[in-house]
Design an enzyme around this catalytic site. Structure first.
Site, PDB file in Angstrom:
ATOM      1  N   LYS A 178       4.488   4.729  -0.721  1.00  0.00           N
ATOM      2  CA  LYS A 178       4.468   4.137   0.619  1.00  0.00           C
ATOM      3  C   LYS A 178       5.912   3.987   1.076  1.00  0.00           C
ATOM      4  CE  LYS A 178       3.082   0.018   3.154  1.00  0.00           C
ATOM      5  NZ  LYS A 178       2.332  -1.236   3.116  1.00  0.00           N
ATOM      6  N   LYS A 232       1.604   7.443   2.235  1.00  0.00           N
ATOM      7  CA  LYS A 232       1.640   6.791   3.546  1.00  0.00           C
ATOM      8  C   LYS A 232       3.068   6.719   4.047  1.00  0.00           C
ATOM      9  CE  LYS A 232       0.870   2.293   5.520  1.00  0.00           C
ATOM     10  NZ  LYS A 232       0.658   0.905   5.279  1.00  0.00           N
TER      11      LYS A 232
HETATM   12  C1  PBG Z   1       1.043  -3.986   4.414  1.00  0.00           C
HETATM   13  C2  PBG Z   1       0.558  -2.821   5.230  1.00  0.00           C
HETATM   14  C3  PBG Z   1       1.211  -2.230   6.311  1.00  0.00           C
HETATM   15  C4  PBG Z   1       0.373  -1.198   6.759  1.00  0.00           C
HETATM   16  C5  PBG Z   1      -0.747  -1.194   5.938  1.00  0.00           C
HETATM   17  N1  PBG Z   1      -0.604  -2.185   4.987  1.00  0.00           N
HETATM   18  C6  PBG Z   1       2.449  -2.609   7.004  1.00  0.00           C
HETATM   19  C7  PBG Z   1       3.745  -2.644   6.291  1.00  0.00           C
HETATM   20  O1  PBG Z   1       3.918  -2.165   5.180  1.00  0.00           O
HETATM   21  O2  PBG Z   1       4.657  -3.194   6.916  1.00  0.00           O
HETATM   22  C8  PBG Z   1       0.674  -0.300   7.913  1.00  0.00           C
HETATM   23  C9  PBG Z   1      -0.481   0.477   8.465  1.00  0.00           C
HETATM   24  C10 PBG Z   1      -0.215   1.124   9.765  1.00  0.00           C
HETATM   25  O3  PBG Z   1       0.912   1.162  10.294  1.00  0.00           O
HETATM   26  O4  PBG Z   1      -1.187   1.647  10.335  1.00  0.00           O
HETATM   27  N2  PBG Z   1      -0.003  -4.902   4.206  1.00  0.00           N
END
Ligand code: PBG
Length: 307
Positions: A178, A232
């Site tokens: 991520k 992601k």
């Molecule tokens: C953290 C989380 C995020 C997203 C999913 N889980 C945000 C982050 O890491 O700041 C982002 C998903 C998206 O942008 O659609 N709980």
């Protein structure tokens, strides 16, 4: 006849935001067509998605109150736990219910973990909280937990906690690679998260410049017991998807994130692109790169188009 890639509704996972303390769904300005659901409207939406052939939803909670420990994330009556119970009651085994497992929606400082007195994210103390959240979600009946906080050791800590509480059948979808991406902007509006002091997540999420580092992160999650893997965001990281696919045989998901969705909708609203064609091109390309599953705010419209 010669198409190498076929997108189908059962490739799709729909993110659903569930907000505590509202009577009507609330639109999200930066995600046109996406709403913060009430529990009842989330149950209805999931039924619609099932009818269209979408097999799963992933839940994000928007609690009424936030605190330093993100208490709402593990509260048995916390919004996600309530929604999990309602979805499983209504849809049973017809719907796979996935819960995002993180603290940022629930902490007043907006970080994905607990903070030390000096304001750094405390990796190991956070693992204990993640274990509690996993057990609360499992207790509510979740099928799959999806840890998204990128703490080191999170998959192992969650697996141990679930096994200890007799939730061996609950699977883990690991946000394995991520990235610290600027594409999560609209999501933060959706869940009402602001990172304190204008901070960022570069201390725990991946550097967009790196791919080998991500492959190491994925290997660690596999070794710790991940059942499904995720990369992601999706489009800017198709090389990462392809390389994870080449190296691992577990099911692989990719998250087409809020910013990717918002860019399509904004350009389409200006008449600059054909939004639907671009949407289908994005999803097909993510699948072509090697993803088996795509988490996407486009799930409903794509499934309707494919029906
Ligand atoms: C953290 C989380 C995020 C997203 C999913 N889980 C945000 C982050 O890491 O700041 C982002 C998903 C998206 O942008 O659609 N709980």
């Amino acid at each position: 006849m010669v198409a190498e890639t076929h997108l189908t509704p059962d490739d799709l996972i729909a993110p659903l935001f569930v907000r505590e303390g509202i009577d009507e769904p609330h639109p999200i300005g930066s995600l046109p067509g996406v709403v913060q659901h009430t529990v009842a409207s989330a149950v209805r939406e999931a039924g619609e998605l099932r009818r269209l052939g979408v097999p799963a939803v992933i839940l994000f909670g928007v609690p009424e109150r936030k605190d330093a420990e993100g208490t709402g994330a593990s509260d048995p009556d916390g919004i996600v736990q309530v929604a999990i119970r309602a979805l499983k009651d209504a849809h049973g085994d017809d719907l796979a219910v996935i819960a995002d497992l993180c603290l940022d929606e629930y902490t007043d400082h907006g970080h994905c973990g607990l903070l030390t007195p000096s304001g750094e994210v405390d990796n190991d103390a956070t693992l204990d909280r993640y274990a509690e959240v996993a057990v609360a979600q499992a207790d509510a009946g979740v099928d799959i937990v999806a840890p998204s906080g990128m703490m080191d050791g999170q998959v192992a800590a969650i697996r141990d906690a679930l096994d200890e509480e007799e939730f061996a059948e609950v699977a883990i979808l690991a946000y394995a690679a991520k990235y610290a991406s600027a594409l999560y902007g609209p999501f933060r509006e959706a869940v009402d998260v602001e990172i304190c002091g204008g901070g960022d997540r570069k201390g725990y999420q991946q550097d967009p410049a790196n791919v080998r580092e991500s492959l190491e992160e994925v290997r660690l999650d596999v070794a710790e017991g991940a059942d499904l893997l995720m990369v992601k965001p999706a489009l800017a990281y198709l090389d990462v998807i392809a390389r994870v696919r080449a190296e691992h045989d577990l099911p692989l998901a990719a998250y087409h994130v809020s910013g990717e969705y918002a860019m399509i909708k904004a350009a389409a609203a200006n008449g600059w692109i054909d939004g639907h064609l671009v949407a289908m091109e994005h999803l097909t390309s993510i699948k072509r790169a090697g993803a088996d599953l795509i988490l996407t705010y486009l799930a409903r419209e794509a499934a309707e188009a494919l029906a």
